[in-house]
Design a protein around this motif. Structure first.
Motif, mmCIF file in Angstrom:
data_model
loop_
_atom_site.group_PDB
_atom_site.id
_atom_site.type_symbol
_atom_site.label_atom_id
_atom_site.label_comp_id
_atom_site.label_asym_id
_atom_site.label_seq_id
_atom_site.Cartn_x
_atom_site.Cartn_y
_atom_site.Cartn_z
ATOM 1 N N HIS A 186 101.500 113.070 -14.887
ATOM 2 C CA HIS A 186 102.553 112.929 -15.903
ATOM 3 C C HIS A 186 102.107 113.678 -17.159
ATOM 4 C CE1 HIS A 186 104.489 109.884 -13.394
ATOM 5 N NE2 HIS A 186 103.287 109.382 -13.210
ATOM 6 N N PRO A 187 102.074 115.016 -17.096
ATOM 7 C CA PRO A 187 101.499 115.818 -18.184
ATOM 8 C C PRO A 187 102.224 115.723 -19.523
ATOM 9 C CG PRO A 187 102.538 117.232 -16.539
ATOM 10 C CD PRO A 187 102.558 115.843 -15.986
ATOM 11 N N THR A 188 103.443 115.224 -19.543
ATOM 12 C CA THR A 188 104.171 115.119 -20.807
ATOM 13 C C THR A 188 104.091 113.717 -21.417
ATOM 14 O OG1 THR A 188 106.244 114.608 -19.670
ATOM 15 C CG2 THR A 188 105.796 116.948 -20.145
ATOM 16 N N ALA A 189 103.269 112.858 -20.843
ATOM 17 C CA ALA A 189 103.160 111.476 -21.341
ATOM 18 C C ALA A 189 102.771 111.464 -22.812
ATOM 19 C CB ALA A 189 102.138 110.698 -20.522
ATOM 20 N N GLN A 190 103.511 110.687 -23.597
ATOM 21 C CA GLN A 190 103.232 110.556 -25.026
ATOM 22 C C GLN A 190 102.986 109.110 -25.437
ATOM 23 O OE1 GLN A 190 106.418 112.308 -27.271
ATOM 24 N NE2 GLN A 190 106.153 114.307 -26.342
ATOM 25 N N LYS A 191 103.429 108.179 -24.576
ATOM 26 C CA LYS A 191 103.318 106.764 -24.933
ATOM 27 C C LYS A 191 103.078 105.955 -23.665
ATOM 28 C CE LYS A 191 105.718 103.730 -28.134
ATOM 29 N NZ LYS A 191 106.927 103.623 -28.959
ATOM 30 N N VAL A 192 102.155 104.982 -23.755
ATOM 31 C CA VAL A 192 101.822 104.177 -22.579
ATOM 32 C C VAL A 192 101.702 102.703 -22.949
ATOM 33 C CG1 VAL A 192 100.641 106.047 -21.344
ATOM 34 C CG2 VAL A 192 99.341 104.563 -22.870
ATOM 35 N N LEU A 193 102.001 101.867 -21.976
ATOM 36 C CA LEU A 193 101.806 100.423 -22.083
ATOM 37 C C LEU A 193 100.460 100.125 -21.453
ATOM 38 C CD1 LEU A 193 102.824 97.491 -22.542
ATOM 39 C CD2 LEU A 193 103.888 97.645 -20.272
ATOM 40 N N ILE A 194 99.564 99.495 -22.219
ATOM 41 C CA ILE A 194 98.251 99.175 -21.665
ATOM 42 C C ILE A 194 98.020 97.673 -21.668
ATOM 43 C CG2 ILE A 194 97.285 101.408 -22.304
ATOM 44 C CD1 ILE A 194 95.737 100.034 -24.559
ATOM 45 N N GLY A 195 97.098 97.254 -20.855
ATOM 46 C CA GLY A 195 96.712 95.852 -20.769
ATOM 47 C C GLY A 195 95.694 95.716 -19.656
ATOM 48 N N GLY A 196 94.843 94.757 -19.789
ATOM 49 C CA GLY A 196 93.805 94.560 -18.784
ATOM 50 C C GLY A 196 92.598 93.913 -19.415
ATOM 51 N N ALA A 197 91.431 94.228 -18.880
ATOM 52 C CA ALA A 197 90.183 93.632 -19.370
ATOM 53 C C ALA A 197 90.004 93.949 -20.853
ATOM 54 C CB ALA A 197 89.010 94.169 -18.563
ATOM 55 N N PRO A 198 89.878 92.933 -21.695
ATOM 56 C CA PRO A 198 89.746 93.180 -23.134
ATOM 57 C C PRO A 198 88.593 94.123 -23.495
ATOM 58 C CG PRO A 198 90.190 90.866 -22.749
ATOM 59 C CD PRO A 198 89.949 91.494 -21.395
ATOM 60 N N PHE A 199 87.491 94.056 -22.763
ATOM 61 C CA PHE A 199 86.349 94.914 -23.082
ATOM 62 C C PHE A 199 86.634 96.390 -22.832
ATOM 63 C CE2 PHE A 199 85.647 93.654 -18.646
ATOM 64 C CZ PHE A 199 85.477 94.886 -18.033
ATOM 65 N N PHE A 200 87.700 96.687 -22.085
ATOM 66 C CA PHE A 200 88.039 98.062 -21.733
ATOM 67 C C PHE A 200 89.108 98.670 -22.643
ATOM 68 C CE2 PHE A 200 90.307 101.064 -18.734
ATOM 69 C CZ PHE A 200 89.303 102.024 -18.714
ATOM 70 N N MET A 201 89.910 97.828 -23.297
ATOM 71 C CA MET A 201 91.064 98.318 -24.042
ATOM 72 C C MET A 201 90.693 99.230 -25.208
ATOM 73 S SD MET A 201 93.696 97.407 -22.362
ATOM 74 C CE MET A 201 92.670 97.712 -20.926
#
Length: 143
Positions: free
Chosen positions: A74-89
């Motif tokens: 997805h080479p044009t990605a400008q915005k993402v939803l993240i979530g997961g292990a707090p130590f990784f964010m």
């Protein structure tokens, strides 16, 4: 006739790619969140998964690889939803930001619904929280 900027912005919905291990909800989909293609989704999930305590190098490596995978598919990605292990964010936020990609977190409300006397907890998407930048002076004021 010129339209106010606020009305123009409300018409444009930026695609937000789902970089979590969870499927998006209908509310999130309506807000512009989309799933990654299947191959990318598998790669992303592998980089979000840690089976042992990672060291700094492993966290950094997974963050870099996850972002590289996102951009490969997805080479044009400008915005993402993240979530997961707090130590990784934090590492993931920085890796995304280094490539000009904005990270956001989902904000949900837990709502209890009752049907036929059975109560169920349902999570409702309320919006997004940006990945704020803090500095060492952000918390110096006394509480």
């Amino acid at each position: 006739m010129l339209l106010p900027l606020s009305s123009l912005c409300s018409e444009v919905k930026m695609t937000i790619y789902n970089l979590t291990q969870h499927n998006i909800t209908k509310d999130q989909e309506s807000a512009g969140v989309v799933e990654l293609n299947e191959i990318c989704q598998g790669e992303v999930k592998s980089y979000l998964t840690f089976t042992s305590i990672p060291d700094r190098k492993k966290i950094q490596e997974n963050a870099r690889r996850l972002v590289a995978s996102l951009l490969a598919y997805h080479p044009t990605a400008q915005k993402v939803l993240i979530g997961g292990a707090p130590f990784f964010m934090s590492a993931l936020e920085q890796a995304l930001k280094s490539r000009g990609i904005e990270a956001v977190y989902a904000f949900t409300q837990r709502v209890v619904e009752e049907k036929d006397g059975v109560k169920t907890s349902v999570f409702r998407h309320e919006g997004f929280i940006p990945s704020y930048r803090w500095n060492k002076n952000s918390f110096k004021k006394s509480l």
